[in-house]
Enzyme design. Structure first.
Site, mmCIF file in Angstrom:
data_model
loop_
_atom_site.group_PDB
_atom_site.id
_atom_site.type_symbol
_atom_site.label_atom_id
_atom_site.label_comp_id
_atom_site.label_asym_id
_atom_site.label_seq_id
_atom_site.Cartn_x
_atom_site.Cartn_y
_atom_site.Cartn_z
ATOM 1 N N GLY A 264 -67.122 103.825 56.134
ATOM 2 C CA GLY A 264 -66.798 103.272 57.441
ATOM 3 C C GLY A 264 -68.011 103.052 58.331
ATOM 4 O O GLY A 264 -69.158 103.304 57.931
ATOM 5 N N SER B 247 -55.919 100.471 46.703
ATOM 6 C CA SER B 247 -55.273 101.291 47.736
ATOM 7 C C SER B 247 -53.765 101.235 47.540
ATOM 8 O O SER B 247 -53.209 100.201 47.172
ATOM 9 C CB SER B 247 -55.626 100.736 49.119
ATOM 10 N N GLU B 248 -53.105 102.337 47.815
ATOM 11 C CA GLU B 248 -51.639 102.379 47.704
ATOM 12 C C GLU B 248 -50.967 101.430 48.703
ATOM 13 O O GLU B 248 -49.808 101.071 48.545
ATOM 14 C CB GLU B 248 -51.122 103.811 47.896
ATOM 15 N N GLU C 130 -73.750 97.135 46.974
ATOM 16 C CA GLU C 130 -72.998 96.159 46.205
ATOM 17 C C GLU C 130 -73.637 94.798 46.447
ATOM 18 O O GLU C 130 -74.432 94.614 47.363
ATOM 19 C CB GLU C 130 -71.521 96.179 46.635
ATOM 20 N N GLU D 54 -68.996 102.950 49.661
ATOM 21 C CA GLU D 54 -68.977 101.941 50.736
ATOM 22 C C GLU D 54 -67.995 102.445 51.778
ATOM 23 O O GLU D 54 -66.785 102.372 51.585
ATOM 24 C CB GLU D 54 -68.508 100.586 50.175
ATOM 25 N N ASN E 184 -58.216 96.769 53.115
ATOM 26 C CA ASN E 184 -58.446 95.617 53.998
ATOM 27 C C ASN E 184 -58.899 94.359 53.261
ATOM 28 O O ASN E 184 -58.619 93.257 53.701
ATOM 29 C CB ASN E 184 -59.418 95.986 55.117
HETATM 30 P P1 NAD Z 1 -59.224 105.796 52.589
HETATM 31 O O1 NAD Z 1 -60.474 106.572 52.520
HETATM 32 O O2 NAD Z 1 -58.032 106.410 53.204
HETATM 33 O O3 NAD Z 1 -58.751 105.374 51.107
HETATM 34 C C1 NAD Z 1 -59.614 104.631 50.254
HETATM 35 C C2 NAD Z 1 -59.147 104.805 48.822
HETATM 36 O O4 NAD Z 1 -59.431 106.142 48.398
HETATM 37 C C3 NAD Z 1 -57.653 104.605 48.597
HETATM 38 O O5 NAD Z 1 -57.457 103.905 47.391
HETATM 39 C C4 NAD Z 1 -57.119 106.032 48.485
HETATM 40 O O6 NAD Z 1 -55.937 106.130 47.732
HETATM 41 C C5 NAD Z 1 -58.277 106.716 47.792
HETATM 42 N N1 NAD Z 1 -58.358 108.158 47.982
HETATM 43 C C6 NAD Z 1 -57.900 108.896 49.005
HETATM 44 N N2 NAD Z 1 -58.203 110.207 48.813
HETATM 45 C C7 NAD Z 1 -58.886 110.285 47.644
HETATM 46 C C8 NAD Z 1 -59.494 111.354 46.926
HETATM 47 N N3 NAD Z 1 -59.452 112.610 47.364
HETATM 48 N N4 NAD Z 1 -60.118 111.072 45.767
HETATM 49 C C9 NAD Z 1 -60.194 109.799 45.309
HETATM 50 N N5 NAD Z 1 -59.624 108.751 45.955
HETATM 51 C C10 NAD Z 1 -58.985 108.981 47.110
HETATM 52 O O7 NAD Z 1 -59.608 104.413 53.284
HETATM 53 P P2 NAD Z 1 -58.641 103.226 53.716
HETATM 54 O O8 NAD Z 1 -57.845 103.672 54.893
HETATM 55 O O9 NAD Z 1 -57.943 102.710 52.521
HETATM 56 O O10 NAD Z 1 -59.697 102.125 54.159
HETATM 57 C C11 NAD Z 1 -60.254 102.091 55.427
HETATM 58 C C12 NAD Z 1 -61.636 102.679 55.409
HETATM 59 O O11 NAD Z 1 -62.419 102.027 54.418
HETATM 60 C C13 NAD Z 1 -62.376 102.489 56.712
HETATM 61 O O12 NAD Z 1 -63.092 103.646 57.032
HETATM 62 C C14 NAD Z 1 -63.330 101.351 56.391
HETATM 63 O O13 NAD Z 1 -64.470 101.311 57.212
HETATM 64 C C15 NAD Z 1 -63.651 101.611 54.969
HETATM 65 N N6 NAD Z 1 -64.130 100.392 54.304
HETATM 66 C C16 NAD Z 1 -65.443 100.316 53.933
HETATM 67 C C17 NAD Z 1 -65.936 99.169 53.350
HETATM 68 C C18 NAD Z 1 -67.379 99.049 52.951
HETATM 69 O O14 NAD Z 1 -67.687 98.192 52.132
HETATM 70 N N7 NAD Z 1 -68.278 99.849 53.483
HETATM 71 C C19 NAD Z 1 -65.074 98.090 53.114
HETATM 72 C C20 NAD Z 1 -63.736 98.207 53.482
HETATM 73 C C21 NAD Z 1 -63.272 99.375 54.076
#
Ligand code: NAD
Length: 491
Positions: free
Chosen positions: A255, A181-182, A465, A253, A156
């Site tokens: 959700g 992210s992919e 952060e 960081e 995002n």
């Molecule tokens: P996601 O958890 O699906 O993926 C996040 C990243 O982790 C991606 O790069 C993905 O390829 C990688 N990943 C997936 N499985 C993994 C594994 N087993 N080991 C290591 N890496 C792995 O999240 P998303 O859909 O990309 O992002 C949305 C989520 O992120 C929401 O829950 C949102 O709240 C959260 N988010 C949090 C913050 C924060 O600062 N707290 C900021 C932005 C987004």
């Protein structure tokens, strides 16, 4: 590839240059407004991941010995270049994410530059402690880097997430391998170019592409000393479990499902602005969103009426159009998740006051546009009140008494953010103290200046952060006891 193009020179950035390895599986970055590919990259093979990690490891020790003010100067230069390239980066970020250009021009690279500046200055001013003990002994502390940091990003806020991890890592003498992210592989590569142009020695900021398996490979690598992830709670749990096997440091960081509490005495227009900013920015795809909006009895009618007026005026459209206020969901999958939650809200008996419909945008017929939705008449245990949706869906909840709303606001596994709108500052502080969240606002929402620590309580995360608070998570302390007298031994 047709139409818009944001093809990078190569998929990865290692040792100060672009690197390709076409053996890795191809994936595309699609412009969410049209579904058209804007770039194709290859996922990192094992060889690429190992090359990036070795490059980081080899570069790190000299960087650790580089004086803080020199490290800082490079970060300051990077901030300057990011600001110069702002409009170009904003365009790529919009193509990659589908976020409105009127957001990406003012937030994404700007936040990245702010971060570089903050940690650039901090690197130059870091000191440590002197601890007087007695006339013949004292101690001091050294703040040392952790070593190689693996950064993993969400989709995002791609360049913001990469910078929020890179700036403190580099300021404190670490090297970084970052996996975006992919869904959004592009702007981390631009950041890598910027760092090299700013004078960062080769190997200190590397980018490798790939899905979760590449992230998992980084986390389990013996070369990595610390993992910093922005992502969902389930991914956070997997990353922490894997990191635990070798006791790596983690920053998570994750959700949220944050509460925003509007008291009767709040300034109506500001409270409505706050609720809109807490829900509909970036098409609702913001981790800290205040999606549970608790509104006190006395202001409810006026608040709801004004909220609906302003929500229905939000202009959806092509994200590249400067007049567009809200773009599409990042992907078909994310749109399906959001549509599924809207349907669930209705079947569980909530009232949809406005929005929640698929909208067709001329010229962007393939885009997944969802009009901003407001639900009311909700029970606290409704699915859409409990689970993170990550889309433009606001839940309005009613309350009468302060104590009651605090308990309800805290009744969640998440604890990322919270907000309170009231003119009574004594009440504001009293309530904020009791809310279980890491990042909170009084009479505003979702503003995250770099000087203020950002992070979550409960299942929303670990570590912080931004601000000086990040120092503790990207470095370690060595205590040095100094004896100038005789050693007192009983033997
Ligand atoms: P996601 O958890 O699906 O993926 C996040 C990243 O982790 C991606 O790069 C993905 O390829 C990688 N990943 C997936 N499985 C993994 C594994 N087993 N080991 C290591 N890496 C792995 O999240 P998303 O859909 O990309 O992002 C949305 C989520 O992120 C929401 O829950 C949102 O709240 C959260 N988010 C949090 C913050 C924060 O600062 N707290 C900021 C932005 C987004």
């Amino acid at each position: 590839m047709t139409g818009e193009n944001a093809q990078p020179k190569a998929s990865h950035y290692i040792g100060g240059q672009y690197v390709e390895d076409t053996d890795g599986k191809v994936f595309e970055s699609l412009y969410p407004a049209t579904g058209q590919p804007v770039a194709r990259v290859h996922s990192a093979t094992d060889a690429i991941v190992e090359k990036a990690l070795a490059s980081a490891r080899d570069a790190q020790s000299a960087w650790a010995e580089t004086p803080g003010f020199e490290r800082g100067r490079i970060l300051l230069k990077a901030a300057e270049i990011l600001r110069k390239r702002n409009d170009e980066i904003a365009r790529v970020e919009t193509l990659d994410t589908g976020k409105a250009i009127q957001e990406t021009l003012y937030v994404d690279a700007v936040s990245a530059a702010d971060n570089m500046e903050y940690f650039g200055h901090l690197a130059a001013t870091l000191t440590s402690e002197h601890i007087p003990l007695n006339p013949t002994s004292f101690a001091y502390t050294l703040r040392e880097p952790l070593g190689v940091v693996a950064g993993i990003g969400a989709w995002n806020y791609p360049i913001q997430v990469a910078s929020w991890k890179a700036a403190p890592s580099l300021a404190l003498g670490n090297a970084l391998v970052f996996k975006p992210s992919e869904m959004t592989p592009l702007t981390a590569l631009i950041l890598a170019e910027v760092m090299t142009e700013a004078g960062l020695p080769d190997g200190l900021f590397n980018v490798v592409q790939g899905m979760g398996d590449v992230g998992a490979q980084l986390v389990s690598s013996p070369i990595v000393d610390k993992v910093t992830l922005t992502g969902s709670v389930p991914t956070g749990a997997k990353v922490m479990a894997s990191a635990a096997e070798s006791l790596k440091h983690v920053t998570l960081e994750l959700g949220g499902k944050s509460p925003l509490i509007i008291f009767d005495d709040a300034d109506l227009e500001n409270a409505v602005s706050g609720a809109l900013m807490a829900n509909f920015y970036s098409s609702g795809q913001v981790c800290s969103n205040g999606t549970r909006v608790f509104v006190q009895d006395g202001i409810r009618e006026a608040f709801t009426q004004r909220l609906i007026e302003r929500t229905t005026a939000i202009k959806l459209g092509d994200p590249l159009d400067p007049d567009t206020q809200m773009g599409p969901m990042i992907s078909k999958r994310q749109a399906e998740i959001v549509a599924g939650y809207i349907a669930k809200g209705l079947t569980e008996g909530a009232t949809l006051l406005t929005g929640g419909e698929r909208q067709t945008v001329s010229g962007c017929e393939a885009g997944e546009f969802i009009t901003p939705a407001i639900f009311s008449a909700l029970r606290d245990d409704a699915t859409i009140v409990r689970e993170e949706i990550f889309g433009p869906v606001m839940c309005l909840l009613e309350f009468s008494a302060e104590e009651d709303v605090i308990a309800r606001a805290n009744d969640t596994e998440f604890g990322l953010a919270a907000g309170v709108f009231t003119r009574d500052l004594a009440r504001a502080h009293r309530v904020i103290t009791k809310l279980q969240a890491g990042t909170t606002w009084i009479n505003n929402f979702n503003v995250t200046p770099v000087g203020v620590p950002f992070g979550g309580h409960k299942r929303s995360g670990i570590g912080r952060e931004n601000a000086e608070a990040a120092v503790a998570y990207y470095s370690q302390i060595k205590s040095v006891y100094v004896e100038m007298g005789d050693v007192d031994a009983p033997y």
